[in-house]
Each structure stands twice: as C-alpha cells, then as structure tokens.
Design an enzyme around this catalytic site. Structure first.
Site, PDB file in Angstrom:
ATOM      1  N   LYS A 116       0.946  -1.280  -0.082  1.00 12.64           N
ATOM      2  CA  LYS A 116       0.034   0.047  -0.196  1.00 12.64           C
ATOM      3  C   LYS A 116       0.997   1.204   0.136  1.00 12.64           C
ATOM      4  CE  LYS A 116      -4.019  -1.637   2.320  1.00 12.64           C
ATOM      5  NZ  LYS A 116      -5.084  -1.249   3.395  1.00 12.64           N
ATOM      6  N   LYS A 140       2.427 -10.412   8.475  1.00  9.01           N
ATOM      7  CA  LYS A 140       1.656  -9.545   7.353  1.00  9.01           C
ATOM      8  C   LYS A 140       1.745  -9.972   6.156  1.00  9.01           C
ATOM      9  CE  LYS A 140       0.866  -5.129   5.827  1.00  9.01           C
ATOM     10  NZ  LYS A 140       1.124  -3.433   6.091  1.00  9.01           N
ATOM     11  N   GLU A 193      -7.384  -6.601   0.296  1.00  4.99           N
ATOM     12  CA  GLU A 193      -8.414  -6.242   1.667  1.00  4.99           C
ATOM     13  C   GLU A 193      -9.689  -6.616   1.072  1.00  4.99           C
ATOM     14  OE1 GLU A 193      -7.124  -2.816   3.828  1.00  4.99           O
ATOM     15  OE2 GLU A 193      -8.919  -2.928   4.858  1.00  4.99           O
ATOM     16  N   HIS A 209       0.807   6.833  15.667  1.00  5.55           N
ATOM     17  CA  HIS A 209      -0.250   5.786  15.238  1.00  5.55           C
ATOM     18  C   HIS A 209      -0.314   4.985  16.391  1.00  5.55           C
ATOM     19  CE1 HIS A 209      -2.502   3.599  12.452  1.00  5.55           C
ATOM     20  NE2 HIS A 209      -1.368   2.788  12.772  1.00  5.55           N
TER      21      HIS A 209
HETATM   22  N1  LIG Z   1       1.556   1.641   3.966  1.00  2.38           N
HETATM   23  C1  LIG Z   1       1.102   1.201   4.824  1.00  2.38           C
HETATM   24  O1  LIG Z   1       0.598  -0.290   4.610  1.00  2.38           O
HETATM   25  C2  LIG Z   1       1.116   1.721   6.128  1.00  2.38           C
HETATM   26  C3  LIG Z   1       0.903   0.949   7.080  1.00  2.38           C
HETATM   27  C4  LIG Z   1       1.072   1.690   8.217  1.00  2.38           C
HETATM   28  C5  LIG Z   1       1.328   3.112   8.481  1.00  2.38           C
HETATM   29  N2  LIG Z   1       1.453   3.894   7.248  1.00  2.38           N
HETATM   30  C6  LIG Z   1       1.815   5.141   7.269  1.00  2.38           C
HETATM   31  O2  LIG Z   1       3.108   5.148   7.876  1.00  2.38           O
HETATM   32  C7  LIG Z   1       3.163   6.561   8.177  1.00  2.38           C
HETATM   33  C8  LIG Z   1       4.104   6.693   9.825  1.00  2.38           C
HETATM   34  O3  LIG Z   1       5.275   6.077   9.812  1.00  2.38           O
HETATM   35  P1  LIG Z   1       6.013   6.081  10.838  1.00  2.38           P
HETATM   36  O4  LIG Z   1       5.572   5.764  12.217  1.00  2.38           O
HETATM   37  O5  LIG Z   1       7.374   5.367  10.441  1.00  2.38           O
HETATM   38  O6  LIG Z   1       6.270   7.537  10.858  1.00  2.38           O
HETATM   39  P2  LIG Z   1       7.551   8.792  10.074  1.00  2.38           P
HETATM   40  O7  LIG Z   1       7.894   8.256   8.858  1.00  2.38           O
HETATM   41  O8  LIG Z   1       6.912  10.089  10.286  1.00  2.38           O
HETATM   42  O9  LIG Z   1       8.795   8.776  10.905  1.00  2.38           O
HETATM   43  C9  LIG Z   1       8.643   9.165  12.396  1.00  2.38           C
HETATM   44  C10 LIG Z   1      10.013  10.133  12.828  1.00  2.38           C
HETATM   45  O10 LIG Z   1      11.021   9.221  12.780  1.00  2.38           O
HETATM   46  C11 LIG Z   1      12.143   9.752  12.228  1.00  2.38           C
HETATM   47  N3  LIG Z   1      13.080   8.761  11.930  1.00  2.38           N
HETATM   48  C12 LIG Z   1      12.975   7.702  11.021  1.00  2.38           C
HETATM   49  N4  LIG Z   1      13.675   6.804  10.969  1.00  2.38           N
HETATM   50  C13 LIG Z   1      14.606   7.225  11.885  1.00  2.38           C
HETATM   51  C14 LIG Z   1      15.888   6.587  12.374  1.00  2.38           C
HETATM   52  N5  LIG Z   1      16.179   5.395  11.990  1.00  2.38           N
HETATM   53  N6  LIG Z   1      16.257   7.371  13.429  1.00  2.38           N
HETATM   54  C15 LIG Z   1      15.774   8.589  14.057  1.00  2.38           C
HETATM   55  N7  LIG Z   1      14.696   9.043  13.464  1.00  2.38           N
HETATM   56  C16 LIG Z   1      14.113   8.354  12.445  1.00  2.38           C
HETATM   57  C17 LIG Z   1      11.503  10.658  10.850  1.00  2.38           C
HETATM   58  O11 LIG Z   1      12.360  11.427  10.583  1.00  2.38           O
HETATM   59  C18 LIG Z   1      10.220  11.042  11.886  1.00  2.38           C
HETATM   60  O12 LIG Z   1      10.509  12.179  12.291  1.00  2.38           O
HETATM   61  C19 LIG Z   1       1.852   7.204   8.433  1.00  2.38           C
HETATM   62  O13 LIG Z   1       1.801   8.258   7.256  1.00  2.38           O
HETATM   63  C20 LIG Z   1       0.905   6.098   8.057  1.00  2.38           C
HETATM   64  O14 LIG Z   1      -0.254   6.381   7.379  1.00  2.38           O
HETATM   65  C21 LIG Z   1       1.426   3.159   6.244  1.00  2.38           C
HETATM   66 ZN   LIG Z   2      -1.614   0.645  12.037  1.00  2.00          ZN
END
Ligand SMILES: NC(=O)c1ccc[n+]([C@@H]2O[C@H](COP(=O)([O-])OP(=O)(O)OC[C@H]3O[C@@H](n4cnc5c(N)ncnc54)[C@H](O)[C@@H]3O)[C@@H](O)[C@H]2O)c1
Ligand SMILES: [Zn+2]
Length: 368
Positions: free
Chosen positions: A147, A231, A241, A269
């Site tokens: 996705k 997953k 889905e 999240h």
């Molecule tokens: N495609 C899918 O199936 C799917 C599933 C779940 C969530 N999502 C999406 O994922 C997003 C959330 O992703 P997330 O939680 O990874 O958040 P994010 O990508 O915003 O990362 C969170 C924070 O961590 C920092 N960061 C990333 N890697 C780092 C590292 N190794 N060291 C230090 N800092 C680091 C980033 O700069 C950011 O500030 C949402 O937009 C959600 O909709 C998509």
């Molecule tokens: Zn989730």
C-alpha cells in the site's frame, strides 16, 4: 555492550498476483543494500528518496552501501505526505532522465515509504520500488504489503495505489537512532500481530521488553521477522483487502477515530492503536467472545510498554462520528475485528453503536 554474533539474514517472500516481493531481515544488512538490489535486479539506475533527518543519521552508510548517489530529500513529517512532495520526486526523476528501467529506493519511515512508493507507482505508470525502512513501524508494517499513498487536505491516505516493492531491506540496527516514543509506537503494532496471530510473539514482547527497548538485535530481529511473516502471509492471501486483510485492522477502528479527532497531533499512530486494541478487547469480553484474563494480559502488556497520552477529555460522540466517516464502514455496517483469544481474531459485522459506546465509556472517554 551487545556481543552476540549477528544471525544470518532471513528471507520472507510476499506472493501477490502481480509479483513476488522479497523481504530481507538481518542485523547489519544495510551495509549490503547494493549487492542485494543487484541480486534482485532492482533498476539499472537507482534513485534514493529520504528525508534530511534520516539522511543526516544514516546517509553516509547507505550511500557507501549503494556505491554513491545523491538522494532526493523530502521534508519529514505527516504533513508533507502529500502530492506536493510526490511532485518534487517526479521533478527530480524527470530532470535526471529516469526511465522505465530506473528504480526508487525509499529510505525512511512510513511517511517516506508511502510518498516515495506512490511516486514509484505512478511515474511512467510504475517503476520498480525498494524499501529500506528506518522506523520500527515501517519495518513491521508500512513497507510490507504494497500500500502506497499520500494524504489529501480533506483526509488521510485518500490518494493511493497498490505497488508491491521488489525488495525490502530491514536492518534492526537502523533503529538505534529512533526516538523512544517512535520506537514504542511501532512496538504496539508488533503487539497487534501477537494479538491477531501469535501468542508466542505476544509472550516474547511481554517477556523481553527490556532487551527490546535496548534495541538488542538478537531479540528485536526475531520479533520483526515474525511480524513481517504474519503480514506477508495475510497479504499473500488477500492483497486488496477483500476480507482476510481486515484482521490487520485490529484496534484500528477506534484507533483511527482517536487520531482523527485529535487532528493527528496527540497520538503517535501506534499509541492510538494501543487504545483501539483495548477497546476491541473490552468489547469482545462484553459479548462473551474473549476471556477477561486475556483482556487483562493485553492491558498489562500495554501498560508495561509505557504511558499513553491521555484521552479522558475526548467526547465519545466525536469518536462515534469519526468512526462512521471511516472507510471501514461498508454499506452502513461496521466491520469490526475482535479478539477471541491472544493470537486469534474474528471479524464481526453486527457490532452496534451501543456496544462501542459502552466500550469507550469503560476506556475512560467522556460520555458527551
Ligand atoms: N503503507 C502502509 O501499509 C502503512 C501502514 C502503516 C502506516 N503507514 C503510514 O506510515 C506513516 C507513519 O510512519 P512512521 O511511524 O514510520 O512515521 P514517520 O515516517 O513520520 O517517522 C517518524 C519520525 O522518525 C524519524 N526517523 C525515521 N527513521 C529514523 C531513524 N532511524 N532514527 C531517527 N529518527 C528516525 C523521522 O524523521 C520522523 O520524524 C503514516 O503516514 C501512516 O499512514 C502506512
Ligand atoms: Zn497501524
């Protein structure tokens, strides 16, 4: 100091109609991205997409591992997961003359993966994509399953596509720099996998919380691997889905509503999902589908992982409205994933608003 010898990389395949995508998980594997992409014939030319923060922390290592290359950097944060960032990626690709044989390599968390993935899905009607996830959430969830997409000003994740990555390279050592709260947010998704499919995984998180928070790759690696396997298996059976994939939404009906009514600012999240899982477990106990001891074990584990942002000020009617607007309402009926035991879930279609309201009252939200 962690002195254990690194384990051999583990391979997990995701089979979908269109293609097979391969996940490699291994401590230190980020040093071998180049040869891995070669082995999977990922693009003659590779365009890295990352963010300034991630590139500052891990860029030198990734660049070395890929034999050089300037990244396309897009700003960090959910509010930049939009078509403007996608456009920026297109522009860099066009200017550099990227063609159908080129590939996008997304290096970052879910925001970068979803945005770069959507650009890859649509540029020239789709070019090859590889993910190098750098958050725990991205390693166990967003980089697996295909996705991709971005937000619209009027709603989250409204623009998107299915685009399976050719390869996902998961190195738990990249998580050492991740802020604790971000790490914890991903851990709740691991707990979710335990709840929906593996009591063993659930028990492993509960029994080795300290080593997990210490980012000990010997403990973290297997937990990531098991999550990806769960997953991958679900997605292999139901890419789009139609049914089964919904079990991945355990805790997400209430969780998404909590995120939405707080404008994505209060909860990470995973934190919202932690509350959502508690509500779903409570609802299941109330209808006699889950033993109360199992609900308590979930509540204990979530408490053990750390504090969650408060929710006592949030009005239940707002949560109910947000749930009604959610994509999970199909033909006016609410598809709801309930736990029937730790490691097993069922999808039910007859959850009433009364039941949900009662669960939210018990979770501690405001009645009006
Ligand atoms: N495609 C899918 O199936 C799917 C599933 C779940 C969530 N999502 C999406 O994922 C997003 C959330 O992703 P997330 O939680 O990874 O958040 P994010 O990508 O915003 O990362 C969170 C924070 O961590 C920092 N960061 C990333 N890697 C780092 C590292 N190794 N060291 C230090 N800092 C680091 C980033 O700069 C950011 O500030 C949402 O937009 C959600 O909709 C998509
Ligand atoms: Zn989730």
């Amino acid at each position: 100091m962690i002195t254990s010898t690194p384990q051999e990389p583990v391979r997990v395949d995701v089979h979908t109609g269109a293609r097979t995508s391969t996940i490699w998980i291994g401590e230190g594997i980020a040093d071998r991205i180049g040869p891995l992409l070669d082995a999977h014939k990922v693009g003659a030319r590779r365009f890295i997409v990352s963010s300034p923060v991630i590139w500052r922390l891990h860029g030198a290592q990734i660049r070395d591992a890929m034999g050089g290359g300037e990244p396309i950097l897009i700003p960090d944060g959910e509010r930049f997961k939009n078509l403007q960032s996608v456009s920026k990626i297109y522009e860099a690709l066009i200017r550099a003359g990227a063609d159908r044989g080129s590939a996008v390599v997304a290096v970052g968390g879910g925001v970068i993966g979803d945005t770069a993935g959507f650009a890859a899905a649509t540029y020239l009607r789709g070019i090859t994509l590889a993910h190098v996830p750098t958050t725990l959430l991205a390693q166990v969830d967003s980089s697996v399953g295909g996705k991709v997409g971005v937000n619209h000003a009027l709603g989250k994740n409204l623009i998107g596509a299915f685009h399976q990555p050719a390869v996902v390279v998961i190195d738990p050592l990249l998580l050492r720099t991740l802020p604790r709260r971000e790490f914890r947010s991903g851990l709740y998704e691991v707990v979710k996998y335990g709840m929906i499919a593996s009591r063993e995984l659930f028990d492993r998180v509960a029994g080795s919380t300290k080593a997990i928070f210490a980012r000990d790759p010997a403990v973290l690696g297997p937990a990531i691997e098991e999550s990806c396997r769960i997953k991958a298996e679900v997605v292999s059976q139901d890419e789009r889905e139609g049914g089964l994939r919904r079990i991945l939404n355990f805790g997400h009906t209430v969780g998404h509503a909590l995120e939405a009514i707080t404008k994505y600012r209060r909860f990470r999240h995973g934190e919202a999902i932690a509350y959502g899982m508690l509500a779903a477990a409570d609802l299941a106990v109330a209808r006699g589908a889950l033993a109360d001891g199992e609900r308590q074990a979930l509540a204990r584990l979530i408490a053990q992982l750390g504090p969650l942002p408060p929710l006592a000020d949030l009005p239940i009617p707002d949560v109910m409205d947000a749930m009604r607007r959610d994509k999970k309402v199909v033909n006016g009926r609410l598809h709801f994933v309930i736990a029937i035991a730790i490691g097993a879930t069922a999808t039910v279609e007859d959850v009433t608003e009364e039941e949900l309201r009662a669960a939210l009252v018990r979770l501690g939200l405001q009645r009006s």
